[in-house]
Design a protein around this motif. Structure first.
Motif, mmCIF file in Angstrom:
data_model
loop_
_atom_site.group_PDB
_atom_site.id
_atom_site.type_symbol
_atom_site.label_atom_id
_atom_site.label_comp_id
_atom_site.label_asym_id
_atom_site.label_seq_id
_atom_site.Cartn_x
_atom_site.Cartn_y
_atom_site.Cartn_z
ATOM 1 N N ALA A 1 15.800 31.446 -9.420
ATOM 2 C CA ALA A 1 15.974 31.400 -10.507
ATOM 3 C C ALA A 1 16.375 29.968 -10.190
ATOM 4 O O ALA A 1 16.515 29.691 -12.509
ATOM 5 C CB ALA A 1 17.613 32.519 -10.803
ATOM 6 N N ALA B 1 13.496 29.018 -12.291
ATOM 7 C CA ALA B 1 12.854 29.283 -13.428
ATOM 8 C C ALA B 1 13.363 28.640 -14.406
ATOM 9 O O ALA B 1 12.950 27.245 -15.177
ATOM 10 C CB ALA B 1 12.665 30.348 -13.597
ATOM 11 N N ARG C 1 12.389 26.063 -17.401
ATOM 12 C CA ARG C 1 12.267 26.409 -18.910
ATOM 13 C C ARG C 1 12.593 24.832 -19.204
ATOM 14 O O ARG C 1 12.414 24.723 -20.401
ATOM 15 C CB ARG C 1 13.280 27.050 -18.839
ATOM 16 C CG ARG C 1 13.407 27.484 -19.925
ATOM 17 C CD ARG C 1 14.195 28.952 -20.120
ATOM 18 N NE ARG C 1 15.700 28.847 -19.561
ATOM 19 C CZ ARG C 1 16.498 29.126 -18.280
ATOM 20 N NH1 ARG C 1 15.132 29.672 -17.751
ATOM 21 N NH2 ARG C 1 17.219 28.802 -17.999
ATOM 22 N N LEU D 1 5.359 29.744 -11.717
ATOM 23 C CA LEU D 1 6.337 30.095 -12.111
ATOM 24 C C LEU D 1 5.973 31.332 -12.898
ATOM 25 O O LEU D 1 6.689 31.892 -13.219
ATOM 26 C CB LEU D 1 6.161 29.700 -13.432
ATOM 27 C CG LEU D 1 7.552 29.392 -14.500
ATOM 28 C CD1 LEU D 1 9.067 29.781 -14.218
ATOM 29 C CD2 LEU D 1 7.447 28.351 -15.733
ATOM 30 N N ALA D 2 4.651 31.663 -13.131
ATOM 31 C CA ALA D 2 3.989 32.962 -13.853
ATOM 32 C C ALA D 2 4.792 34.096 -13.194
ATOM 33 O O ALA D 2 5.402 34.764 -13.553
ATOM 34 C CB ALA D 2 2.747 32.886 -14.325
ATOM 35 N N GLU E 1 8.322 34.726 -12.722
ATOM 36 C CA GLU E 1 9.242 34.995 -13.543
ATOM 37 C C GLU E 1 8.937 36.120 -13.956
ATOM 38 O O GLU E 1 10.019 37.379 -14.287
ATOM 39 C CB GLU E 1 8.792 34.134 -15.092
ATOM 40 C CG GLU E 1 9.258 33.394 -15.443
ATOM 41 C CD GLU E 1 8.582 32.407 -16.914
ATOM 42 O OE1 GLU E 1 6.928 33.012 -17.107
ATOM 43 O OE2 GLU E 1 9.126 30.951 -17.359
ATOM 44 N N ARG E 2 7.917 36.892 -13.619
ATOM 45 C CA ARG E 2 7.356 38.707 -13.483
ATOM 46 C C ARG E 2 8.450 38.907 -12.371
ATOM 47 O O ARG E 2 9.276 40.498 -12.479
ATOM 48 C CB ARG E 2 6.267 38.089 -12.979
ATOM 49 C CG ARG E 2 4.974 38.574 -14.332
ATOM 50 C CD ARG E 2 3.572 38.991 -13.754
ATOM 51 N NE ARG E 2 3.200 38.658 -12.088
ATOM 52 C CZ ARG E 2 2.530 37.913 -12.330
ATOM 53 N NH1 ARG E 2 2.792 36.751 -13.911
ATOM 54 N NH2 ARG E 2 1.904 37.248 -10.930
ATOM 55 N N LEU F 1 11.722 37.709 -11.493
ATOM 56 C CA LEU F 1 13.080 38.010 -11.833
ATOM 57 C C LEU F 1 12.819 38.947 -12.594
ATOM 58 O O LEU F 1 14.079 39.374 -13.224
ATOM 59 C CB LEU F 1 13.286 36.430 -12.852
ATOM 60 C CG LEU F 1 13.488 35.477 -12.003
ATOM 61 C CD1 LEU F 1 13.928 33.583 -12.159
ATOM 62 C CD2 LEU F 1 14.312 35.741 -10.308
ATOM 63 N N ALA F 2 12.332 39.026 -14.044
ATOM 64 C CA ALA F 2 12.237 39.577 -14.625
ATOM 65 C C ALA F 2 12.364 41.438 -14.124
ATOM 66 O O ALA F 2 12.943 42.237 -14.526
ATOM 67 C CB ALA F 2 10.808 39.785 -15.801
#
Length: 320
Positions: free
Chosen positions: A32, A35, A39, A90-91, A94-95, A97-98
């Motif tokens: 986190a 990310a 961002r 990062l890609a 993000e998946r 964390l989602a």
């Protein structure tokens, strides 16, 4: 950018499963943070948004790069930008964390007192009438509670209870095990079901010993009703001669109607043509129905409400 060797685990082509598990524990808390920095492309701004000290965030990013053995960021004074490796990472982050957020929302929703979910198991023989009636009555006061329903035989449901796949189950016989809590709710009389053209079809009552020479159709070993059938026949002084074994009571009724044997079964939801159901006067032929749950397992509010409802139905669980 040059990094000093890290004492933390490093990914390598030779890493085994244990190494990967250890690496996951190291990386997970920093995802986190990564990310957030990616961002904003600014460590100070990311620290403010995530309400963590800037020094903590900076150290976390450096250690993350050391653990991975690659540069994730290019530094430009107070700003940063992702390297090609950083964009690739990062890609996936993000998946991940989602997915974690989706799972958190799902378990929060399942525990919601008004709209949560109950994973509920029950016997096949209770699916046509008993369980629909129970759910209808419960939802009069809890109209938005959701149910995940599982029909199975008793032992299979208890296994799923122990595995955490069910919150509660209605089963028979009532289990007696140190890791389970079980409460007797009701009992269901069993009848000897015979073909409509059978010599016994003109009777209304029968002692089970009178069926000693009959061929039986039963549920498979492991089913509670099979165990009860074997025990009742033994008490009546004989071992049943079994021609067919099945998985559902209504299938057995069909076999009886076809003249393939007799069976000890609970009453049907709807009378079936081609069979006659005799009251067994001796031995006492009944099966206890109970509710079971895992000892020490905390209940969500909807599960607690449904458990309380079931316990309030003691003696009136089954339709008369």
């Amino acid at each position: 950018m040059v990094h000093q060797p890290s004492s933390q685990p490093r990914l390598s082509p030779s890493s085994d499963t244990e190494d990967m598990a250890e690496m996951s524990k190291v990386l997970a808390p920093r995802l986190a943070y990564f990310a957030g920095v990616a961002r904003t492309e600014h460590v100070t701004r990311a620290a403010q948004e995530m309400n963590v000290p800037q020094s903590t965030l900076s150290r976390s990013m450096v250690r993350l790069e050391q653990d991975l053995g690659v540069d994730l960021f290019a530094r430009h004074g107070r700003t940063v930008s992702l390297t090609p490796a950083g964009r690739t990472f990062l890609a996936s982050v993000e998946r991940a964390l989602a997915e974690v957020e989706r799972a958190a929302e799902e378990v929060r929703a399942d525990a919601d007192p008004a709209t949560g979910k109950v994973a509920f198991g029950f016997l096949h023989t209770m699916g046509a009438e008993t369980v629909p009636g129970l759910l209808h009555a419960f939802r009069a006061d809890h109209p938005r509670v959701r149910f995940s329903l599982v029909q199975n035989y008793g032992e299979a449901m208890l296994e799923r209870l122990r595995a955490g796949e069910l919150d509660l189950c209605l089963t028979s016989p009532v289990p007696d095990a140190p890791d389970l809590v079980a409460r007797r709710l009701d009992e269901q009389k069993l009848r000897l079901v015979v073909p409509a053209d059978h010599a016994l079809a003109g009777r209304r009552r029968i002692r089970l010993a009178e069926a000693a020479d009959e061929t039986f159709v039963t549920l498979e070993p492991g089913y509670g009703l099979r165990r009860i059938t074997d025990d009742l026949c033994k008490e009546a002084g004989f071992k049943p001669r079994i021609a067919f074994e099945g998985e559902e009571a209504e299938t057995l009724r069909g076999l009886v109607a076809a003249g393939l044997g007799v069976a000890l079964l609970p009453p049907p939801a709807v009378p079936r043509p081609g069979v006659v159901e005799l009251t067994v006067t001796a031995p006492r032929a009944a099966r206890e129905i109970g509710v079971a749950w895992l000892e020490g397992h905390p209940d969500t509010p909807p599960v607690a409400a449904f458990k309380k409802f079931l316990l309030s139905r003691r003696g009136s669980l089954l339709p008369t």
